[in-house]
Design a protein around this motif. Structure first.
Motif, PDB file in Angstrom:
ATOM      1  N   ASP A 113      38.534  30.221 -34.613  1.00 22.14           N
ATOM      2  CA  ASP A 113      38.352  28.790 -34.917  1.00 22.14           C
ATOM      3  C   ASP A 113      39.752  27.241 -35.303  1.00 22.14           C
ATOM      4  O   ASP A 113      40.550  27.817 -36.162  1.00 22.14           O
ATOM      5  N   PRO A 114      39.519  26.641 -34.891  1.00 20.43           N
ATOM      6  CA  PRO A 114      41.216  25.873 -34.281  1.00 20.43           C
ATOM      7  C   PRO A 114      40.963  24.872 -35.761  1.00 20.43           C
ATOM      8  O   PRO A 114      42.571  24.684 -36.403  1.00 20.43           O
ATOM      9  N   LEU A 115      40.296  24.976 -36.481  1.00 19.05           N
ATOM     10  CA  LEU A 115      40.628  24.055 -36.905  1.00 19.05           C
ATOM     11  C   LEU A 115      41.484  25.269 -38.611  1.00 19.05           C
ATOM     12  O   LEU A 115      41.585  24.530 -39.333  1.00 19.05           O
ATOM     13  N   GLU A 116      40.694  25.883 -38.271  1.00 18.44           N
ATOM     14  CA  GLU A 116      41.371  27.477 -39.152  1.00 18.44           C
ATOM     15  C   GLU A 116      43.005  27.774 -38.845  1.00 18.44           C
ATOM     16  O   GLU A 116      43.512  27.742 -39.624  1.00 18.44           O
ATOM     17  N   ALA A 117      43.485  27.667 -37.374  1.00 18.68           N
ATOM     18  CA  ALA A 117      44.294  27.995 -37.450  1.00 18.68           C
ATOM     19  C   ALA A 117      45.129  26.460 -37.402  1.00 18.68           C
ATOM     20  O   ALA A 117      46.558  26.786 -37.490  1.00 18.68           O
ATOM     21  N   LEU A 154      48.366  14.133 -44.786  1.00 15.88           N
ATOM     22  CA  LEU A 154      47.854  13.155 -44.139  1.00 15.88           C
ATOM     23  C   LEU A 154      47.047  13.841 -43.085  1.00 15.88           C
ATOM     24  O   LEU A 154      45.982  13.501 -43.022  1.00 15.88           O
ATOM     25  N   ARG A 155      48.340  14.711 -42.161  1.00 14.56           N
ATOM     26  CA  ARG A 155      47.664  14.843 -40.638  1.00 14.56           C
ATOM     27  C   ARG A 155      46.238  15.413 -40.948  1.00 14.56           C
ATOM     28  O   ARG A 155      45.541  16.093 -40.032  1.00 14.56           O
ATOM     29  N   ILE A 156      46.456  16.576 -42.086  1.00 16.08           N
ATOM     30  CA  ILE A 156      45.483  17.879 -41.822  1.00 16.08           C
ATOM     31  C   ILE A 156      43.888  16.924 -42.437  1.00 16.08           C
ATOM     32  O   ILE A 156      42.826  17.533 -42.520  1.00 16.08           O
ATOM     33  N   ARG A 157      44.253  16.643 -43.573  1.00 17.02           N
ATOM     34  CA  ARG A 157      42.686  15.534 -43.940  1.00 17.02           C
ATOM     35  C   ARG A 157      42.766  14.849 -43.042  1.00 17.02           C
ATOM     36  O   ARG A 157      40.887  14.329 -43.607  1.00 17.02           O
ATOM     37  N   GLY A 164      37.190  17.532 -33.414  1.00 19.41           N
ATOM     38  CA  GLY A 164      37.912  18.786 -33.008  1.00 19.41           C
ATOM     39  C   GLY A 164      37.794  19.694 -32.058  1.00 19.41           C
ATOM     40  O   GLY A 164      38.593  20.401 -31.042  1.00 19.41           O
ATOM     41  N   LYS A 165      36.803  19.937 -32.481  1.00 20.22           N
ATOM     42  CA  LYS A 165      36.169  21.550 -31.452  1.00 20.22           C
ATOM     43  C   LYS A 165      35.557  20.454 -29.586  1.00 20.22           C
ATOM     44  O   LYS A 165      36.212  21.411 -28.608  1.00 20.22           O
ATOM     45  N   ALA A 166      34.892  20.099 -29.914  1.00 16.30           N
ATOM     46  CA  ALA A 166      35.589  19.233 -28.367  1.00 16.30           C
ATOM     47  C   ALA A 166      36.658  18.602 -27.449  1.00 16.30           C
ATOM     48  O   ALA A 166      36.673  19.092 -26.913  1.00 16.30           O
ATOM     49  N   ALA A 167      37.740  18.083 -28.411  1.00 16.73           N
ATOM     50  CA  ALA A 167      38.723  18.118 -27.521  1.00 16.73           C
ATOM     51  C   ALA A 167      38.938  19.791 -27.837  1.00 16.73           C
ATOM     52  O   ALA A 167      40.016  19.310 -26.174  1.00 16.73           O
ATOM     53  N   TYR A 168      39.550  20.400 -28.607  1.00 19.80           N
ATOM     54  CA  TYR A 168      39.621  21.515 -27.897  1.00 19.80           C
ATOM     55  C   TYR A 168      39.331  22.274 -27.166  1.00 19.80           C
ATOM     56  O   TYR A 168      39.742  22.530 -25.869  1.00 19.80           O
TER      57      TYR A 168
END
Length: 184
Positions: A113-117, A154-157, A164-168
């Motif tokens: 999961d890119p968000l978890e990464a 701020l970045r992670i929020r 994000g999944k689409a960009a990844y």
């Protein structure tokens, strides 16, 4: 002395939950810095970045230079590990990585999961940033520490799972297809 007044007004950024609102905005922090820091310190603060340039420029702050070097190394280690996973080459500009940078990069790449990464990388970055924190709570470098920590939080929020999944997927497909993109 001005750092004392600035730092004493800053709310704590420690022990915030993932979804807890931040007690300060970048604009408020920036305004406080403009009122309390010298022009030289303010120039350094305004150059704080989570994406340091590939070349090693120094701005007069050993703290910021150490952060930039470590972040640059981590980003290049991530690029190298990603490239190796896809059997591609990657120019690391002859930078020597620390074992910790390779460990963090390898573990982040293993997360599906890119968000978890990204959350994992943010935790690692925050932990490293805390190793740089000066012992003197009112040192100027603590202002820079606070600014970088605020930027990371701020970045992670600001991450959006669907976007994000689409960009990844778009970036991944372009890399597999042979396009070259900057590691960010």
């Amino acid at each position: 002395m001005a750092e004392y007044y600035l730092i004493s007004q800053l709310p704590s950024l420690d022990n915030l939950g993932d979804n807890a609102p931040l007690p300060i905005t970048w604009e408020w922090f920036d305004d406080l810095c403009k009122r309390h820091l010298s022009n030289k310190a303010l120039a350094v603060m305004q150059e704080l970045t989570l994406l340091p340039p590939r070349d090693c420029e120094t701005d007069g702050s050993g703290f910021v230079a150490a952060w930039n070097a470590a972040e640059r190394g981590l980003r290049l280690a991530l690029g190298k590990v990603r490239a190796e996973k896809m059997n591609k080459s990657f120019n690391t500009q002859n930078i020597a990585f620390t074992p910790e940078q390779f460990k963090v990069a390898s573990e982040a790449i293993q997360l599906e999961d890119p968000l978890e990464a990204e959350k994992y990388l943010t935790r690692c970055r925050l932990a490293f940033l805390d190793t740089l924190k000066p012992m003197d709570p009112f040192a100027l470098d603590n202002v820079f520490h606070y600014g970088l920590k605020l930027k990371l939080l701020l970045r992670i929020r600001n991450f959006n799972t669907a976007a994000g999944k689409a960009a990844y997927r778009n970036i991944y497909d372009s890399i597999v297809g042979g396009d070259t993109q900057e590691v960010t």
